[in-house]
Design an enzyme around this catalytic site. Structure first.
Site, short mmCIF file in Angstrom:
data_model
loop_
_atom_site.label_atom_id
_atom_site.label_comp_id
_atom_site.label_asym_id
_atom_site.label_seq_id
_atom_site.Cartn_x
_atom_site.Cartn_y
_atom_site.Cartn_z
N ARG A 86 -10.21 -9.16 -12.49
CA ARG A 86 -8.96 -8.62 -13.02
C ARG A 86 -8.02 -9.79 -13.31
O ARG A 86 -8.26 -10.91 -12.86
CB ARG A 86 -8.32 -7.67 -12.00
CG ARG A 86 -7.74 -8.40 -10.80
CD ARG A 86 -7.30 -7.46 -9.70
NE ARG A 86 -5.99 -6.87 -9.95
CZ ARG A 86 -5.23 -6.31 -9.00
NH1 ARG A 86 -5.64 -6.29 -7.75
NH2 ARG A 86 -4.08 -5.78 -9.30
N ARG A 87 -6.96 -9.55 -14.06
CA ARG A 87 -5.89 -10.53 -14.27
C ARG A 87 -6.42 -11.85 -14.83
O ARG A 87 -6.00 -12.92 -14.39
CB ARG A 87 -5.17 -10.83 -12.96
CG ARG A 87 -4.67 -9.62 -12.26
CD ARG A 87 -4.11 -9.99 -10.92
NE ARG A 87 -2.98 -9.12 -10.60
CZ ARG A 87 -2.25 -9.23 -9.52
NH1 ARG A 87 -2.50 -10.16 -8.64
NH2 ARG A 87 -1.25 -8.41 -9.31
N HIS A 121 -8.96 1.67 -11.26
CA HIS A 121 -8.59 2.70 -10.29
C HIS A 121 -7.12 3.09 -10.40
O HIS A 121 -6.77 4.24 -10.54
CB HIS A 121 -8.91 2.20 -8.87
CG HIS A 121 -8.08 2.82 -7.80
ND1 HIS A 121 -8.23 4.12 -7.41
CD2 HIS A 121 -7.07 2.32 -7.03
CE1 HIS A 121 -7.35 4.40 -6.45
NE2 HIS A 121 -6.64 3.33 -6.21
N PHE A 122 -6.23 2.09 -10.36
CA PHE A 122 -4.83 2.52 -10.24
C PHE A 122 -4.20 2.95 -11.58
O PHE A 122 -3.12 3.50 -11.57
CB PHE A 122 -3.98 1.51 -9.45
CG PHE A 122 -3.74 0.15 -10.05
CD1 PHE A 122 -2.97 -0.01 -11.18
CD2 PHE A 122 -4.25 -0.98 -9.44
CE1 PHE A 122 -2.72 -1.26 -11.71
CE2 PHE A 122 -4.01 -2.25 -9.95
CZ PHE A 122 -3.24 -2.38 -11.09
N HIS A 123 -4.94 2.74 -12.68
CA HIS A 123 -4.43 3.35 -13.91
C HIS A 123 -4.74 4.84 -13.99
O HIS A 123 -4.14 5.54 -14.79
CB HIS A 123 -4.94 2.60 -15.15
CG HIS A 123 -4.13 1.37 -15.43
ND1 HIS A 123 -4.31 0.19 -14.76
CD2 HIS A 123 -3.10 1.14 -16.29
CE1 HIS A 123 -3.44 -0.71 -15.20
NE2 HIS A 123 -2.69 -0.17 -16.12
N TYR A 134 1.94 5.42 -2.46
CA TYR A 134 2.36 6.78 -2.15
C TYR A 134 3.79 7.04 -2.61
O TYR A 134 4.15 8.18 -2.88
CB TYR A 134 2.16 7.06 -0.65
CG TYR A 134 0.69 6.97 -0.35
CD1 TYR A 134 -0.15 8.00 -0.72
CD2 TYR A 134 0.14 5.81 0.16
CE1 TYR A 134 -1.52 7.90 -0.56
CE2 TYR A 134 -1.22 5.69 0.33
CZ TYR A 134 -2.05 6.74 -0.04
OH TYR A 134 -3.40 6.63 0.11
N HIS A 146 0.82 -1.21 0.00
CA HIS A 146 0.00 0.00 0.00
C HIS A 146 0.85 1.27 0.00
O HIS A 146 0.63 2.14 -0.82
CB HIS A 146 -1.04 0.03 1.11
CG HIS A 146 -1.95 1.21 0.91
ND1 HIS A 146 -2.86 1.26 -0.12
CD2 HIS A 146 -1.99 2.41 1.50
CE1 HIS A 146 -3.45 2.44 -0.12
NE2 HIS A 146 -2.94 3.16 0.85
#
Lengths: 176, 581
Positions: free
Chosen positions: B453-454, B390-392, B243, B239
């Site tokens: 996903r994946r 989300h993380f793209h 950041y 996680h």
């Protein structure tokens, strides 16, 4: 003040206004996040929530999968309108691969894995539980409507991960 | 160490002169970090769109067989090259180079070179292990899937190498403070330092996982590992890595962007508070990636929700501070009315366009992140395409586009060569913006239909694909379309990036656009005039005690992880490895 900090009048005015709005914004952000947190916790506290639990641990990663309940893959009646379902994930199938449960009954799924991690997802529901070798996880769910649901593997488990699909058939209430 | 005896301090004017050897070495090394990072992105971004096509039902892999054996091998390479190698190299370059230039203090070049070398060796190992399909375990490498020792040792080296800027930064800050007692750390250095301190603490999880378990396991020294303990240790780092991707982009937004748009940073204290909060809150919350796992108490899940919501605060503060700084510049440039300031920004500058567009995508990225952290909503989206969606729009847009933006001024700055084409650079970032937005909308939307996903869904028989995912055909088509646009965007970008380094016309190297804050000094170098305006508030002075901040973060992390790991450590599972690809 302007001379001390070297600010132009526009800059100084903008700065003062910025500080006022900044406090307001931060207050708004904190209120919003508190409300979101309360909102998300409300569902859990009020029992609308879906909480994954742990039934047992074993040192031998394959031990739970060898237990009779998992071997038979039975649907066990545990109360007037409650059932227990035992499911094992193996690369690359779920066992049993067809499960019949009645509509409106409280179903407790007991899920483990016989090899690597798998993801126990029932498509179209919030049911989502990681199948871990050596650990029996639980999740409770009530199907409100009869029909066909699919268990998909959503944790990568190798070459045919995408083909690891099983079926749950929810029979209309009242059928034997 | 020998480097910093000869060049402990360098006058700020000197690095601009090509004759200065230390400054030239710094520039060369920084360029090497950039080239290595973006080369990794070139590999990762080449494979990425194949995965987008996969979700659209187009299976390109049989045609690529000698090169790529499977979707899963490609996905492993994509995740590792983009998520680890690209971000680590660019960040470990930037967070040494920018503070060194802000402070006017030379970094320990030997240490910085060692950082590069360790990470390069790690990349070599891990790439070899992925290329021969011996380690198609994806970037999260959850045991008991078992890759080759080269994979785990490569990741270990990458992780260790990526923390090496920390001692370099501490040394530079100490030198600066010796010369300027009583002043608080300049902003870019402060932000870089909190980022590296956060990462140094966070790295403990994955390094423990690798050194104590996966490295000896893959070498045959131990027979079994515990899947759930390792998964928890992974997310202790996994996680905060989010950041470690985001904070270097914020360094550019707070530290440079306001100058690039022709204004000032409206609040220096807010930038510091943001970084301090990011450091504290990013560490204890990793287990929210495991809401769907059995094994830890519901009370802790609730606490994690609260902590996770808290980490949204610094990002929402950033939205305000950066937004208002842009507005200030826009109004200075003659923008009027509610939105006039926005269109008055220097959109012709590709570096500005990339960063502002990245910030726009982060609205979607942040909002979907709050969904992921919300436990019950997480149950609906966990491990569906919602998550990569989300993380793209966080790492794939905020980080990637900001790093691209930085390269647009930094490559000319380092090489003395002009961008080969400003228009192509603009085209690449706009296409990236549009492509990534379409892709992310498609992925998040498809995730709501439970598309996992994946998953190599395009390899399923046609009827099965339609039976399982037919209801999501519109969002999945968007995913494929976004992927194709990203191909165009990335190759245009690489043409500009490598073209500039190789063929750009010679020009005077532009300076680094360090932003000035309201009431702040014009320069913070070691030999600049003393800064009497630094009557900083007690809070800002307190935040400058970085070891206090580190201590608080470490305590919070230990407090969060003891109750989570306790039951796992009392019920150890001894799982042998599986090679299933």
């Amino acid at each position: 003040m302007d001379n001390n900090t070297g600010m132009s009048p526009f800059e100084a005015a903008f700065h003062a206004s910025a500080e006022r709005h900044e406090r307001f914004w931060i207050f708004g952000v904190l209120v919003m996040l508190v409300l979101l947190t309360i909102g998300t916790m409300f569902y859990v506290v009020h029992d609308y929530g879906l909480v994954t639990g742990t039934h047992s641990y074993a040192t031998d990663p394959q031990a739970p999968a060898r237990e009779a309940a998992f071997q038979d893959g039975k649907v066990v009646r545990t109360g007037p309108n409650a059932y227990a379902v035992y499911v094992v994930g193996r690369a690359w199938h779920w066992s049993p691969d067809v499960i019949h449960v009645p509509e409106g009954a409280e179903i407790t799924f007991y899920v483990t894995s016989a090899d690597v991690l798998h993801g126990f997802e029932i498509q179209g529901t919030p049911v989502n539980l990681t199948a871990v070798p050596g650990v029996v996880g639980t999740v409770r769910y009530t199907f409100r409507h009869a029909g066909l649901f699919r268990i998909l593997c959503n944790e990568y488990c190798g070459m045919f991960h995408h083909a690891m699909v099983a079926r749950i058939i929810v029979d209309p209430a009242g059928t034997p | 160490m020998s480097m910093d005896i000869t060049a402990d301090t360098i006058p700020s004017a000197l690095p601009r002169s090509d004759s200065d050897r230390a400054a030239t070495s710094m520039r060369r090394l920084m360029l090497a970090f950039l080239v290595m990072g973006f080369s990794a992105l070139l590999v990762g971004a080449t494979i990425g769109p194949l995965q987008a096509l996969n979700y659209g039902g187009i299976d390109a892999y049989p045609a690529l067989r000698p090169l790529l054996q499977s979707y899963y091998q490609g996905l492993t390479i994509h995740g590792v090259m983009n998520g680890y190698v690209f971000t680590f190299f660019v960040t470990c370059g930037l967070l040494v180079y920018l503070p060194a230039r802000e402070l006017g203090v030379a970094p320990n070049l030997a240490m910085w070179r060692a950082c590069f070398a360790v990470m390069a060796l790690g990349t070599l190992c891990v790439f070899y292990a992925m290329a021969d399909n011996s380690s198609s375990v994806l970037w999260t490498f959850y045991p008991p899937l078992k890759g080759s020792p080269f994979f785990y040792i490569g990741i270990t080296l990458l992780a260790l190498g990526s923390t090496m800027p920390l001692p370099i930064l501490l040394k530079m800050r100490a030198t600066w403070r010796r010369h300027r007692p009583g002043e608080i750390t300049p902003l870019v250095t402060y932000m870089s330092l909190t980022t590296m301190l956060m990462w140094g603490l966070a790295g403990v999880g994955v390094v423990a996982e690798l050194v104590l378990q996966l490295d000896p396991w893959s070498l045959g020294l131990i027979g079994t590992v515990d899947p759930i303990v390792n998964r928890t240790l992974f997310w202790l780092t996994g996680h905060p890595i989010v950041y470690f991707w985001l904070m270097p982009a914020y360094v550019s937004w707070y530290g440079l962007l306001s100058r690039q748009v022709g204004g000032k940073l409206i609040s220096d204290p807010m930038a510091r508070i943001t970084f301090a909060l990011l450091m504290i809150f990013s560490l204890p919350v990793g287990t929210h990636h495991q809401f769907s796992d059995p094994g830890f108490s519901s009370i802790w899940r609730g606490i994690l929700v609260v902590l996770t919501m808290s980490v949204a605060t610094p990002s929402l503060v950033t939205a305000f501070t950066i937004g208002l700084s842009l507005e200030y510049a826009g109004r200075l440039r003659g923008g009027r009315g509610w939105f006039g300031w926005f269109s008055a920004l220097p959109w012709g500058d590709p570096s500005v366009a990339a960063q502002v567009l990245a910030a726009v995508t982060f609205i979607l990225g942040g909002a979907t992140g709050v969904v992921n952290g919300s436990w019950q909503l997480n149950a609906i989206v966990h491990n569906t395409t919602f998550i990569p969606g989300h993380f793209h729009v966080t790492v794939g847009s905020v980080t990637a586009m900001t790093f691209m933006a930085i390269s647009f001024w930094m490559v000319p700055h380092l090489t003395g060569r002009q961008l080969v084409s400003r228009r192509l650079a603009l085209f690449s970032v706009w296409t990236w913006f549009v492509g990534m937005t379409i892709f992310a909308i498609g992925m998040t939307w498809a995730g709501l239909y439970g598309v996992p996903r994946r998953a190599w869904v395009s390899a399923l028989p046609h009827e099965t694909y339609h039976a399982l995912y037919g209801m999501a055909s519109v969002p999945l088509a968007l995913v494929a379309l976004g992927g194709v646009l990203l191909w165009v965007a990335s190759y245009t970008f690489f043409a500009v990036f490598f073209g500039t380094i190789l063929f750009g016309r010679r020009t005077a190297p532009p300076p680094i656009p360090f932003a000035q804050s309201f009431g702040g000094p014009a320069s913070s170098t070691i030999d600049s005039p003393p800064n009497p305006a630094q009557s900083a508030s007690p809070l800002i002075r307190a935040l400058d005690h970085i070891w206090l901040l580190t201590g608080v973060t470490a305590l919070a992390t230990v407090a969060a992880y003891i109750p989570i790991l306790w039951p796992f450590l009392h019920h150890v599972t001894r799982a042998p490895g599986w090679i299933l690809w």
